[in-house]
Design a protein around this motif. Structure first.
Motif, PDB file in Angstrom:
ATOM      1  N   HIS A 158       0.674  -1.191   0.058  1.00  0.00           N
ATOM      2  CA  HIS A 158      -0.058   0.063   0.036  1.00  0.00           C
ATOM      3  C   HIS A 158       0.759   1.096   0.018  1.00  0.00           C
ATOM      4  O   HIS A 158       1.930   1.168   0.162  1.00  0.00           O
ATOM      5  N   HIS A 159       0.182   2.518  -0.385  1.00  0.00           N
ATOM      6  CA  HIS A 159       0.840   3.790   0.084  1.00  0.00           C
ATOM      7  C   HIS A 159      -0.142   4.311   1.160  1.00  0.00           C
ATOM      8  O   HIS A 159      -1.218   3.914   1.477  1.00  0.00           O
ATOM      9  N   ASP A 160       0.351   5.558   1.712  1.00  0.00           N
ATOM     10  CA  ASP A 160      -0.437   5.918   2.864  1.00  0.00           C
ATOM     11  C   ASP A 160      -1.493   7.023   1.917  1.00  0.00           C
ATOM     12  O   ASP A 160      -2.650   7.362   2.695  1.00  0.00           O
ATOM     13  N   GLY A 161      -1.025   7.432   0.770  1.00  0.00           N
ATOM     14  CA  GLY A 161      -2.256   8.074   0.161  1.00  0.00           C
ATOM     15  C   GLY A 161      -2.628   9.596   0.758  1.00  0.00           C
ATOM     16  O   GLY A 161      -3.579  10.071   0.198  1.00  0.00           O
ATOM     17  N   MET A 162      -1.752   9.817   1.509  1.00  0.00           N
ATOM     18  CA  MET A 162      -2.170  11.317   2.185  1.00  0.00           C
ATOM     19  C   MET A 162      -1.573  12.421   1.459  1.00  0.00           C
ATOM     20  O   MET A 162      -0.553  12.265   0.629  1.00  0.00           O
TER      21      MET A 162
END
Ligand SMILES: [Zn+2]
Length: 152
Positions: free
Chosen positions: A13-17
Motif C-alpha cells: 500500500h501507500h498512505d495516500g495522504m
C-alpha cells in the motif's frame, strides 16, 4: 483484533495522504502515528498495516504480527500488510524506499513461504488507486526481477 494465522500473502500500500517531506525519524514517527490514529478512529484496534517503509528505507513495525491486519476489505485473512509512506499517485517513491521494500518483500517471502504470485498491490485486489501509479510501476519492475531471481 483477530489472531494472525500463518501468512499466505502480502499486500503493498501507500498512505495516500497529502505528500509531505519526511526528513527525520520524528517526522516519520508522527506520520505513522497519524495513520494509526485515523485507523483507530474507524474502530480498529491498531494501525492496519504490519510494516511501514519510510522514504529513507527504514522499516518500522506497525501492527503486531500476532494479529491479523486491516488493510484490504474482506481480504485480511493471512494477509501481511506493508505500507510505503507517501502518495505515489502524485510523487515517486525514493530509490532507497523501493530498494528497502524490495529487500523486505524478498525476505518476507522466504520467511513466510509466500510465492511471488501472492505478493500484490492493493489495487490489484480492490477498486482503489492504492499504492499509486508510481509505486505500482515500481512493484511491476520488482516482480519481474523476482521472477528472474526465482529462475536463476
Ligand atoms: Zn491500500
Amino acid at each position: 483484533m483477530n489472531r494472525l494465522d500463518a501468512v499466505a500473502r502480502i499486500t503493498v500500500h501507500h498512505d495516500g495522504m497529502p505528500p509531505v517531506r519526511l526528513t527525520n525519524r520524528r517526522d516519520v514517527a508522527d506520520r505513522i502515528d497519524l495513520i494509526r490514529k485515523s485507523h483507530q478512529a474507524r474502530g480498529w484496534g491498531d494501525i492496519g498495516y504490519h510494516f511501514v517503509v519510510d522514504p529513507s528505507g527504514q522499516i518500522w513495525q506497525g501492527r503486531s504480527l500476532a494479529y491479523q491486519g486491516a488493510h484490504v476489505k474482506n481480504q485480511n485473512y493471512r494477509n501481511l500488510g506493508i505500507v510505503a509512506l507517501g502518495n505515489f499517485e502524485v510523487q515517486s517513491p525514493t530509490s532507497a524506499q523501493v530498494a528497502a521494500l524490495e529487500r523486505f518483500l524478498f525476505t518476507s517471502m522466504r520467511r513466510f513461504r509466500v510465492p511471488l504470485m501472492r505478493v500484490r498491490t492493493h489495487r490489484e485486489l480492490a477498486p482503489t488507486l492504492c499504492p499509486g501509479r508510481n509505486m505500482q510501476f515500481a512493484m511491476n519492475g520488482l516482480r519481474t526481477k523476482g521472477r528472474s531471481l526465482s529462475r536463476a
